[in-house]
Design a protein around this motif. Structure first.
Motif, PDB file in Angstrom:
ATOM      1  N   PHE A  94      33.981  32.951  26.040  1.00  0.00           N
ATOM      2  CA  PHE A  94      34.140  34.347  25.386  1.00  0.00           C
ATOM      3  C   PHE A  94      33.158  35.334  25.929  1.00  0.00           C
ATOM      4  O   PHE A  94      33.851  36.002  26.200  1.00  0.00           O
ATOM      5  CB  PHE A  94      33.731  34.304  23.663  1.00  0.00           C
ATOM      6  N   ALA A  95      31.990  34.746  26.204  1.00  0.00           N
ATOM      7  CA  ALA A  95      31.077  35.770  26.804  1.00  0.00           C
ATOM      8  C   ALA A  95      31.490  36.111  27.892  1.00  0.00           C
ATOM      9  O   ALA A  95      31.393  37.195  27.954  1.00  0.00           O
ATOM     10  CB  ALA A  95      29.805  34.754  27.192  1.00  0.00           C
ATOM     11  N   VAL A  96      32.220  35.159  29.092  1.00  0.00           N
ATOM     12  CA  VAL A  96      33.017  35.858  30.223  1.00  0.00           C
ATOM     13  C   VAL A  96      33.710  37.062  29.972  1.00  0.00           C
ATOM     14  O   VAL A  96      34.448  37.797  30.104  1.00  0.00           O
ATOM     15  CB  VAL A  96      33.472  35.025  30.830  1.00  0.00           C
ATOM     16  N   PHE A  97      34.608  36.473  28.976  1.00  0.00           N
ATOM     17  CA  PHE A  97      36.476  37.009  28.505  1.00  0.00           C
ATOM     18  C   PHE A  97      35.431  38.206  28.019  1.00  0.00           C
ATOM     19  O   PHE A  97      36.140  39.573  28.679  1.00  0.00           O
ATOM     20  CB  PHE A  97      37.013  36.108  27.803  1.00  0.00           C
ATOM     21  N   ALA A  98      35.124  38.692  26.706  1.00  0.00           N
ATOM     22  CA  ALA A  98      34.548  39.590  26.231  1.00  0.00           C
ATOM     23  C   ALA A  98      33.591  40.516  27.694  1.00  0.00           C
ATOM     24  O   ALA A  98      33.327  42.054  27.550  1.00  0.00           O
ATOM     25  CB  ALA A  98      33.099  39.526  25.703  1.00  0.00           C
ATOM     26  N   ALA A  99      32.786  40.135  28.144  1.00  0.00           N
ATOM     27  CA  ALA A  99      31.592  41.020  29.289  1.00  0.00           C
ATOM     28  C   ALA A  99      32.561  41.050  30.168  1.00  0.00           C
ATOM     29  O   ALA A  99      32.616  42.375  30.164  1.00  0.00           O
ATOM     30  CB  ALA A  99      30.243  39.919  29.474  1.00  0.00           C
ATOM     31  N   SER A 100      33.842  40.775  30.640  1.00  0.00           N
ATOM     32  CA  SER A 100      34.600  41.612  31.989  1.00  0.00           C
ATOM     33  C   SER A 100      35.066  42.886  31.543  1.00  0.00           C
ATOM     34  O   SER A 100      35.531  43.563  31.681  1.00  0.00           O
ATOM     35  CB  SER A 100      35.604  40.559  32.204  1.00  0.00           C
ATOM     36  N   ASN A 101      35.681  42.312  29.746  1.00  0.00           N
ATOM     37  CA  ASN A 101      36.672  43.476  29.375  1.00  0.00           C
ATOM     38  C   ASN A 101      35.838  44.672  29.123  1.00  0.00           C
ATOM     39  O   ASN A 101      35.822  46.229  29.130  1.00  0.00           O
ATOM     40  CB  ASN A 101      37.418  43.307  27.439  1.00  0.00           C
ATOM     41  N   PHE A 102      34.277  44.281  28.257  1.00  0.00           N
ATOM     42  CA  PHE A 102      33.710  44.764  27.658  1.00  0.00           C
ATOM     43  C   PHE A 102      33.377  45.971  29.933  1.00  0.00           C
ATOM     44  O   PHE A 102      33.533  47.627  29.225  1.00  0.00           O
ATOM     45  CB  PHE A 102      32.167  44.219  27.905  1.00  0.00           C
ATOM     46  N   VAL A 103      32.726  45.516  30.207  1.00  0.00           N
ATOM     47  CA  VAL A 103      32.941  46.566  32.359  1.00  0.00           C
ATOM     48  C   VAL A 103      33.813  47.032  32.442  1.00  0.00           C
ATOM     49  O   VAL A 103      33.586  48.297  32.398  1.00  0.00           O
ATOM     50  CB  VAL A 103      31.770  44.733  32.957  1.00  0.00           C
ATOM     51  N   LEU A 104      35.239  46.661  32.583  1.00  0.00           N
ATOM     52  CA  LEU A 104      35.898  47.146  32.675  1.00  0.00           C
ATOM     53  C   LEU A 104      36.535  48.444  31.878  1.00  0.00           C
ATOM     54  O   LEU A 104      36.551  49.420  33.020  1.00  0.00           O
ATOM     55  CB  LEU A 104      37.339  46.615  32.911  1.00  0.00           C
ATOM     56  N   LEU A 105      36.359  48.151  30.381  1.00  0.00           N
ATOM     57  CA  LEU A 105      36.695  49.549  29.870  1.00  0.00           C
ATOM     58  C   LEU A 105      35.271  50.670  29.725  1.00  0.00           C
ATOM     59  O   LEU A 105      35.474  51.835  30.431  1.00  0.00           O
ATOM     60  CB  LEU A 105      36.492  48.933  27.970  1.00  0.00           C
ATOM     61  N   LEU A 106      34.248  50.162  30.135  1.00  0.00           N
ATOM     62  CA  LEU A 106      33.229  50.541  30.365  1.00  0.00           C
ATOM     63  C   LEU A 106      33.582  51.562  31.426  1.00  0.00           C
ATOM     64  O   LEU A 106      32.612  52.863  31.513  1.00  0.00           O
ATOM     65  CB  LEU A 106      31.982  50.231  30.502  1.00  0.00           C
ATOM     66  N   PHE A 107      34.123  51.215  32.730  1.00  0.00           N
ATOM     67  CA  PHE A 107      33.745  51.710  33.514  1.00  0.00           C
ATOM     68  C   PHE A 107      34.796  52.845  33.523  1.00  0.00           C
ATOM     69  O   PHE A 107      34.203  53.910  34.095  1.00  0.00           O
ATOM     70  CB  PHE A 107      34.284  51.012  35.216  1.00  0.00           C
ATOM     71  N   SER A 108      35.878  52.867  33.124  1.00  0.00           N
ATOM     72  CA  SER A 108      36.898  53.056  32.644  1.00  0.00           C
ATOM     73  C   SER A 108      36.771  54.447  32.124  1.00  0.00           C
ATOM     74  O   SER A 108      36.470  55.676  32.321  1.00  0.00           O
ATOM     75  CB  SER A 108      38.148  52.763  32.472  1.00  0.00           C
ATOM     76  N   SER A 109      35.787  54.228  30.827  1.00  0.00           N
ATOM     77  CA  SER A 109      35.139  55.104  30.066  1.00  0.00           C
ATOM     78  C   SER A 109      34.367  56.340  30.371  1.00  0.00           C
ATOM     79  O   SER A 109      34.121  57.457  30.707  1.00  0.00           O
ATOM     80  CB  SER A 109      34.629  54.501  28.708  1.00  0.00           C
ATOM     81  N   LEU A 110      33.527  55.844  31.463  1.00  0.00           N
ATOM     82  CA  LEU A 110      33.072  55.997  32.671  1.00  0.00           C
ATOM     83  C   LEU A 110      33.106  57.474  33.285  1.00  0.00           C
ATOM     84  O   LEU A 110      33.041  58.564  33.004  1.00  0.00           O
ATOM     85  CB  LEU A 110      31.532  55.795  33.002  1.00  0.00           C
ATOM     86  N   ILE A 111      34.312  57.076  33.928  1.00  0.00           N
ATOM     87  CA  ILE A 111      34.486  57.802  34.795  1.00  0.00           C
ATOM     88  C   ILE A 111      35.632  58.843  34.099  1.00  0.00           C
ATOM     89  O   ILE A 111      35.486  60.488  34.376  1.00  0.00           O
ATOM     90  CB  ILE A 111      35.187  57.329  36.099  1.00  0.00           C
ATOM     91  N   THR A 112      36.085  58.294  32.814  1.00  0.00           N
ATOM     92  CA  THR A 112      36.554  59.666  32.821  1.00  0.00           C
ATOM     93  C   THR A 112      35.965  60.793  31.944  1.00  0.00           C
ATOM     94  O   THR A 112      36.095  61.652  31.844  1.00  0.00           O
ATOM     95  CB  THR A 112      38.192  59.051  31.762  1.00  0.00           C
ATOM     96  N   THR A 113      35.280  60.276  31.215  1.00  0.00           N
ATOM     97  CA  THR A 113      34.094  61.052  30.342  1.00  0.00           C
ATOM     98  C   THR A 113      33.068  62.285  31.873  1.00  0.00           C
ATOM     99  O   THR A 113      33.375  62.878  32.019  1.00  0.00           O
ATOM    100  CB  THR A 113      32.993  60.242  30.060  1.00  0.00           C
ATOM    101  N   PHE A 114      32.748  61.612  33.053  1.00  0.00           N
ATOM    102  CA  PHE A 114      32.194  62.232  33.581  1.00  0.00           C
ATOM    103  C   PHE A 114      32.476  62.936  34.345  1.00  0.00           C
ATOM    104  O   PHE A 114      32.404  64.026  35.476  1.00  0.00           O
ATOM    105  CB  PHE A 114      31.012  61.492  34.098  1.00  0.00           C
ATOM    106  N   ILE A 115      33.923  62.233  35.181  1.00  0.00           N
ATOM    107  CA  ILE A 115      34.591  63.204  36.410  1.00  0.00           C
ATOM    108  C   ILE A 115      35.578  63.502  36.109  1.00  0.00           C
ATOM    109  O   ILE A 115      35.586  64.961  36.469  1.00  0.00           O
ATOM    110  CB  ILE A 115      34.921  62.752  37.509  1.00  0.00           C
ATOM    111  N   ALA A 116      36.726  63.042  35.269  1.00  0.00           N
ATOM    112  CA  ALA A 116      38.070  63.971  34.657  1.00  0.00           C
ATOM    113  C   ALA A 116      38.443  63.579  33.615  1.00  0.00           C
ATOM    114  O   ALA A 116      39.066  62.924  33.222  1.00  0.00           O
ATOM    115  CB  ALA A 116      38.824  63.728  35.479  1.00  0.00           C
TER     116      ALA A 116
END
Lengths: 765, 765
Positions: free
Chosen positions: B124-146
Motif C-alpha cells: 500500500f505504501a508503495v502504491f500510495a506513494a507512487s500515485n502521490f508523487v506522480l500526481l504531485l508532479f503533474s499538479s506542480l508543472i500544471t500550476t507553475f508552468i502552464a
C-alpha cells in the motif's frame, strides 16, 4: 450580353435550356439566368425557397400568444414526423427489396429452368421479353404520370435543400411512380440502382408528411399541418434523404453523413440529432421486417437482397506493403470515375435531346436500352468457357436456382460459367459474388475484364432513360469488378483477398464519380460490416477523389448544372471580390408605400414576377423616406383576397390583424397557391388602401451598395435568404437601391453583365 | 443593472468571476459582460477572433497579384499541415498510451509482487506513494508552468472554435505540460481519462503548426507561416481536435464526427474532407506504431492500451425483446448523467474557490484527492471475498502480473478477487474486463455495485484538480459497471451478454453527460469493432440524451459557462425577437475620418479597448458623411509603427501602400502583438495625418438599427463576425449608429440592459 457569355462559357456549364423555354415564366426580363429547369425529364418553372424568419407585427403578436404548450407540441410534432418518415422509409426500402428479389428472382428461375432443358432461344425470348415489359411499364408511368420521378432524384433533392423549389418533385404522384417505377426498372435487369430513387422517395415521404398530406388528392391530415414555413420542411426533407440511404444500404450512420456531406446546404446540431433518430428508426424497421422474413414467408427474398454483404467476419490483416496496390486502385478509380462523369454528361445531353422530341422518342429510347441490356446479359456469358467446379467449394456448384456463386448457364453438370455468375444475376447477387471471400479462383481474369467493360458502359447508357434509376449500384458493380481484377493481378504479393480488393475497387469508383468521402466510407463499412477495413477505404477514397477532382466536378453537380438548377455554392468565385453588389443589381425596383393603393398593388403584382417588395414610408406618414421592410407577394395576395382595405390612407394597426389567423399566411409545401389572376377586385375597391405595416417583415437583411459581391453571397447563402436588400451608401437617395435574389449571384448572370471578367478568368486559369 | 440581473439569474449561468477580475481589462466600461475567463485554472483576459474576410484596397491589390502558383501553394500547405497534425497527434497518442502502460504497469507489477509476499502494508505504501508523487508532479508543472493545461481542455478548444481566444491555451508550454501532465495524472491511478487532454493536445499541435511554431522560444519555421488569419487557423484547430479523439480511441470517423458535432461552430464540406484526411493519418500512424510494438520491444505495452477493446467478433443476435432493458439503461443513463453534471458543477465551484486561494491550496487539493483515490483503490477490494477460479476460464486464473481478468490480490492460490480486477488495474484494463464476453459469472453483483458507486464519485471528485484530466474514461468506466449490473439482473431474460450490456451502459452515461449522439455512437462502434450493435447503441443514446436534456445542459457547456467564456449559441433566445439591435447598442461610438490626425488615433487607441473603428468620410473629402468601412486596431498600430504619415490631409492612395507587405498585417495566432503603449510618436508626428482608406475594410457587414436582435445574432454567428455595424434607418443621422460585438449578444448583457425580459422569461418557463 448573356447569350454572348453563354457561348463563350465551356459547354459543361451550359444548361440544356433554350430561349423559348426560358420564356415559360412571365416577367423578370431583367434577369437573364433561367427561371426554369429540367425536373426529372420535363422542363418546369422553378422558384426559390425562403428560410428567413419573417418578423412582422402580425407574426410577432402571434408568437407572443404561444405558450409553453404550443412550443412542446411543436417539438413533439417534429420528432413524431421524423419517426413516421423513418417508419415509412424503412418500410418502403424493405418492400422495394422484397419486390425486386421476387420479380427478378422469378424471371431468373424461369429462364434457368428453360436453360436446363436446353431451350436457349426460348429462354432468351422470355428473359428479353420480361425485361422489355418491365422497363416499358416503368417508362410509361414515368412519362405519362410523373415525369419528375425520372432519374435518380438526388440532384432535385439537393437543389431543393439548397433553396430551389420545383413543382411536382415531392408530390404524391411522384412518390408512387418513383417506388413502382424503381422496382420495375431494377427488376428489368437494367443497369440501374435503387439507392438514388430511395433517397428521393424518403424526401418525398418527408415532404408530404411535412405539408400534411397531398391536398390534390384530398388525403390530408389536419393535425400534422404544423409546419408552415420552408425551414421546417427543409429539415424534414434532409431527414428523409438520410432515411433513404439508410434504407438502401442499412447504413444508419452512413445515411446521416450522406445527407450532411452531399445533400444539405444548411445543417444544425439539432438536425443531426433528428436525422440520426430517423435513420435509427429505419434500421430497426428493416431489422424487424428481415426477422419476419427469416421464416421463409417472403418468397424468393432469401438473404434479404442488398441489405448486407457480410464480406468477412474474420479479422483483416494488412501491413504497409498493401498500401501501394491500394494507391493504384485509388488512381484508377479517380481516372475511371472522372471519365465516367465525362461520358455520362455527353450521353445525358444526347438523351435529353431525344427525350425532348416527344413521348414516343422517350419510350423508344427506353425500349432500345432494354433490348441492348438483355442481349449483353444473355449473350456475353457465351463467350466464357465452362469451368469445372472446384472440389472445395463451400456452396453448391453449379447452382441451379436463382442465387449463388456458381451459375450453370449452358454448361454440362459439374461445370459452371463464371461470366454468367456476374451477368445472369440480380445486381445485388453479382456484387455479393464479387465481394465474397474464399473465391479467389472462381473467376477468370478475362471474364472479369469483359464484365468490367460491359458494366461500365451499360451503367452510363442506362442512366438517362425516362425511368427511376440510381447511380450507386452500377458504380459499385463496376468498381468491384476492376478491384477484383487488380487483386488477381497482385496475386500472392498482397495480404488482402480478392473480395477485399473488390470492396476497395467499389470505393474507388464511387469516390471518383460521386466525390464523397466520410459518408461513402461509412456506408461501405456498414455494408461490409468490417471496421478494420477503415484506413484502407479512407485511403482509396482520398486518392480517387483527389485524382478525379483535377478533371471535373462530381456527378450530381454535373447533372444539376445540366438540368439548369440555380445551385448556390457555399464559396464565392474569386472574381466576385472585384465587384460590388451595386454592379449586379439590375432592373427597375418596385416599391410600395407603407399605406398603398390597391390599384398599384394589383398592377405591380400583375406586371412583375417578383416575390418581395420593399415597403418605404414616405411623407406624410414619416418625415423622411424610411425603409419599413419587405412584404412578400404571397402575403399581398392573402390581403387582397381577404379584402383588408381601408377607405382612407391612415395608420390603423391593431384592428386589421384580427381578421387574419396565422394559418392564412402559412406557406405549405408544393401545394399550388392563389395567383393574382384569380383574385377579383372591383373598380371601387381599386381606389381603396391597404396598410402594409403589420404584414411587412421589419427585419430584412441588408447590405450596403459598396459591399463586395463575394461577401454578400456568403451572407445570402449562410443565412439562407431569398431576398437581400441593397441600401445606399449616401443618404440623399431612396432608402433602398435594389434587391438581390439567388439569380443575381449565379456566375452566368454575373459574367453576363461583366463579360470582361470571363476573359480575365480564362486568361488566368 | 448587470449585477441585479446576475443575482436573479439561476446560479448555473453565473460565471465564477467577480467584479475585481472583470477590471483586468482596461476600457469597455459600457459593456458589462466579462472580458475575462478561467482558462485551465487561471483567470485570463480573452479576445474575440475574426473570421470575416477583410477586404480593403491593400489586400485586394495583394490578391490580384496572386497567381495560380500561390493558390496551389496555399492549398498544398493546408494539406501538408493537416498531414503533420495527423502524424504528430498519432505519435503523441501512441506515446501517451505507451508511457501510461509502462509507468502504471510497473507500479502494479511491483505492488503485486509485494502482495504475493503478503507485505500488504508495504504494498500500500508503495502504491500510495507512487500515485502521490506522480500526481504531485503533474499538479506542480500544471500550476507553475502552464495553468492553461489543467482540466480537459475541451471547453477551451470549443470556445476557441466559437471565436473566443485566450492567451496561452495553444502555447508550446501548454502543449508540453498537457502531454507530460496527462501521462503522470493517468498513471497515478487518478480517476481521469486521456481523451480530453489528447483533444487539447491535437488542437495545440494544429495551432502551433498553423502559426509556424512558437515565436517565444524561437522555434519557428518561416516556410509554414502561411496562415495569416483566424479562419485558416480555426480550420486547422478543428482538424487537430478531430485528430485528438482519433488518437485516443483509434476512431477516425468518430473523431471527425466529434469535431463536427461537439467542437466546431462552423463547418464546410472542404473541412470535413481535410479533417477526415487528418484522422486517417492518425489511424495509420497508430497502426504502424502498434505493429512495431508487437515484437515486444515496448515494455509492458501489451495489447496496446485502450487502442481497441474487441468486445466480440461473433455476430450479435438480438430481437425486439431486448429493447425494454435497453430503454431502461437509457433512462438510468440519462438520470445518472444529468446528476453527474449537476454534482460536478457544484464540486467545480468549490474546487475553483479553493484553487483561487493560492498555489499551495491547489497542490494540497490534488494531493488529498490522490490519497483518497489510493485508499479507495487499495482498500475497497478487501471488502470482496475471494472466489474460486472458474474451471473453464479462458485466461490464466488468478493472474499474477499486471493485466488480465482475474486479479489475485490477497487471495490464496486458485482464487481471485473480483473487485481487485476492477480497482487494482489501469482504467483501460478495467474497461476491457467489464466489456469482455464469456465472463458473465466473473463478477458478483455486490462487487459491481461497490465499484459503480466508487467510480461515480471518484470521477466527479478527480476532475477539478489542477492537472490535465479527461472526462470520457471515468464516464465509460462508471457506465460500463452499471450496464453490467443491469445485464446481471436481466440474467437469461435477455439475449445479450453482460459485456454488451456494459457497452450499452457506457453509452448511456456518456450520452447522459456529454449529450453527443452520432459521434459517441461511432466512437463506441469503432472501439468495440462491432457494427451490429449500432441500433442498440443509437437507441440507448437517444433515450439517455432526451432524459438528461430535460434536467440540464451538457457537461462541456456547463464547464464553459462556469469558466465565463462568452460562447455564442447558434440559435437566438426567444426574447431577442422582441428587441431591435438599437436596444442593445451601448457606449459612445468611436469613429475616424477617412484621413485622420495621428493624435486622434493615438488618443482613441490609448483610451479605449475597442478593436474595430468605423471610418467615415466627411466634408470636404465627400459631399455628405459616407460610411467608408471599418478599420482594425491591429492595422492602425502597424500604420503608426511604420509611420505612414502625411503632412497634409489629402488623398494619396497608391504610394502609401508600397511601404507595406501583406506580411505586416498578418495576424499570427497567439503570438503577442504590439500594443499602442510601445509605439513612440513624436509631437511633430502627432499633428500629421494618416490616409486610412487603403486599409479600411470597405465591405463591413451591416444591419439596420430596426433589425431584430435575433436575426442580427443569426447573421453574426453564421458568418463568424467580430464586429457588426449598425446603420441608421433614417438618413439624417451619422451613417453609423453603433457597433455590435460578441458581448452584445450575450444573454447576461441583454438581460442586464432589459431586466423586465428576465421576469417575463421566468414567468413563461
Amino acid at each position: 450580353m448573356a447569350t454572348e457569355a453563354d457561348e463563350e462559357a465551356p459547354p459543361s456549364s451550359q444548361p440544356l435550356l433554350d430561349g423559348e423555354q426560358r420564356l415559360l415564366l412571365h416577367g423578370s426580363a431583367s434577369n437573364t439566368t433561367s427561371q426554369v429547369a429540367i425536373v426529372g425529364s420535363n422542363v418546369c418553372p422553378i422558384e426559390s425557397l425562403d428560410y428567413e424568419i419573417i418578423e412582422n407585427d402580425f407574426f410577432k403578436q402571434n408568437w407572443r400568444g404561444h405558450g409553453k404548450v404550443q412550443n412542446l407540441q411543436y417539438v413533439f410534432m417534429k420528432w413524431t414526423l421524423c419517426f413516421f418518415v423513418g417508419i415509412f422509409a424503412g418500410f418502403t426500402g424493405f418492400c422495394n427489396n422484397l419486390a425486386i428479389e421476387n420479380i427478378a428472382g422469378l424471371k431468373f428461375v424461369v429462364t434457368s429452368n428453360m436453360m436446363l432443358e436446353r431451350k436457349y432461344a426460348a429462354a432468351f425470348a422470355v428473359f428479353a421479353a420480361s425485361n422489355f415489359v418491365l422497363l416499358l411499364f416503368s417508362s410509361l408511368i414515368t412519362t405519362f404520370i410523373a415525369p419528375a420521378a425520372a432519374g435518380s432524384g438526388i440532384p432535385e433533392v439537393k437543389a431543393y435543400l439548397n433553396g430551389v423549389d420545383a413543382p411536382g418533385i415531392f408530390s404524391l404522384r411522384t412518390l408512387v411512380v418513383k417506388i413502382v417505377g424503381s422496382i420495375t426498372a431494377v427488376s428489368s435487369s437494367l443497369h440501374v440502382g435503387k439507392a438514388g430513387p430511395l433517397v428521393h422517395t424518403g424526401a418525398c415521404i418527408a415532404s408530404l408528411l411535412g405539408q400534411g398530406g397531398s391536398k390534390k388528392y384530398g388525403i390530408t391530415w389536419r393535425w400534422i399541418r404544423f409546419f408552415n414555413n420552408d425551414r421546417d420542411r427543409c429539415d424534414l426533407v434532409t431527414c428523409g434523404s438520410a432515411a433513404g440511404i439508410a434504407a438502401a444500404f442499412r447504413a444508419p450512420v452512413g445515411g446521416v453523413l450522406f445527407a450532411l456531406e452531399e445533400m444539405a446546404s444548411w445543417w444544425t446540431s439539432a438536425l443531426l440529432w433528428r436525422s440520426f433518430f430517423t435513420t435509427v428508426v429505419v434500421a430497426i424497421v428493416l431489422r424487424a421486417m428481415t426477422d419476419l422474413c427469416k421464416s421463409g414467408k417472403c418468397g424468393l427474398f432469401g438473404k434479404g437482397g442488398l441489405i448486407m454483404f457480410d464480406v468477412t467476419s474474420t479479422n483483416v490483416i494488412y501491413h504497409l506493403v498493401d498500401v501501394p496496390p491500394v494507391l493504384v486502385l485509388g488512381v484508377i478509380g479517380g481516372i475511371l470515375g472522372s471519365l465516367y462523369n465525362f461520358i455520362l454528361e455527353k450521353v445525358l445531353r444526347t438523351y435529353s435531346f431525344i427525350n425532348r422530341k416527344g413521348y414516343a422518342y422517350r419510350i423508344l429510347l427506353a425500349c432500345s436500352i432494354s433490348i441492348l441490356t438483355s442481349c449483353c446479359l444473355f449473350g456475353l456469358p457465351w463467350l466464357a468457357p465452362c469451368r469445372p467446379c472446384p472440389a472445395d467449394a463451400t456452396e453448391a456448384c453449379p447452382t441451379i436456382g436463382r442465387s449463388g456463386n456458381y451459375k450453370k448457364f449452358q454448361c454440362p453438370p459439374g461445370h459452371y460459367n463464371d461470366l454468367a455468375s456476374l451477368f445472369f444475376n440480380t445486381n445485388d447477387d453479382a456484387i455479393r459474388n464479387l465481394f465474397s471471400k474464399g473465391t479467389d479462383t472462381e473467376f477468370h481474369y478475362i471474364s472479369i475484364l469483359v464484365f468490367f467493360v460491359a458494366s461500365y458502359f451499360l451503367g452510363i447508357f442506362s442512366y438517362g432513360v425516362a425511368a427511376p434509376s440510381g447511380l450507386f449500384m452500377p458504380a459499385i458493380l463496376t468498381g468491384a469488378s476492376y478491384g477484383r481484377l487488380v487483386g488477381m493481378l497482385m496475386g500472392s504479393h498482397s495480404n488482402l483477398n480478392n473480395g477485399l480488393f473488390a470492396v476497395l475497387g467499389a470505393a474507388s469508383l464511387l469516390g471518383g464519380s460521386m466525390r464523397m468521402t466520410v459518408s461513402l466510407c461509412v456506408i461501405l463499412l456498414e455494408l461490409t460490416n468490417n471496421l478494420l477495413l477503415l484506413p484502407m477505404i479512407m485511403l482509396v477514397l482520398l486518392v480517387s477523389k483527389t485524382v478525379a477532382d483535377t478533371f471535373n466536378q462530381n456527378i450530381y453537380d454535373i447533372i444539376m448544372k445540366l438540368k439548369g438548377f440555380p445551385y448556390l455554392e457555399a464559396h464565392a468565385e474569386p472574381y466576385m471580390r472585384q465587384l460590388t453588389v451595386g454592379d449586379v443589381v439590375t432592373g427597375p425596383l418596385q416599391c410600395f408605400n407603407g399605406i398603398e393603393k390597391v390599384r398599384n398593388i394589383v398592377h405591380v403584382l400583375k406586371t412583375t414576377g417578383h416575390h418581395g417588395f420593399p415597403v418605404i414610408d414616405e411623407p406624410p406618414v414619416s418625415y423622411d423616406p424610411v425603409l419599413s421592410g419587405l412584404v412578400l407577394r404571397d402575403h399581398l395576395i392573402v390581403l387582397l383576397k381577404k379584402k383588408a382595405f381601408l377607405s382612407t390612407p391612415i395608420l390603423t394597426r391593431s384592428d386589421v390583424t384580427k381578421q387574419f389567423s396565422a394559418n392564412d399566411f402559412a406557406k405549405r409545401g408544393s401545394t399550388k397557391y392563389e395567383t393574382i389572376d384569380n383574385i377579383e377586385v372591383t373598380e371601387e375597391e381599386m381606389d381603396m388602401f391597404i396598410d402594409l405595416h403589420p404584414f411587412t417583415n421589419a427585419s430584412p437583411y441588408t447590405v450596403l451598395e459598396t459591399m463586395s459581391l463575394a461577401k454578400a453571397l456568403i451572407l445570402f447563402r449562410k443565412v439562407g435568404l431569398r431576398h437581400l436588400l441593397v441600401v445606399p451608401k449616401t443618404s440623399t437617395r431612396s432608402p433602398v437601391v435594389g434587391i438581390l435574389t439567388r439569380h443575381d449571384f449565379m456566375p452566368e448572370h454575373v459574367l453576363g453583365l461583366h463579360p470582361f471578367l470571363l476573359e480575365s478568368r480564362q486568361k488566368k486559369f
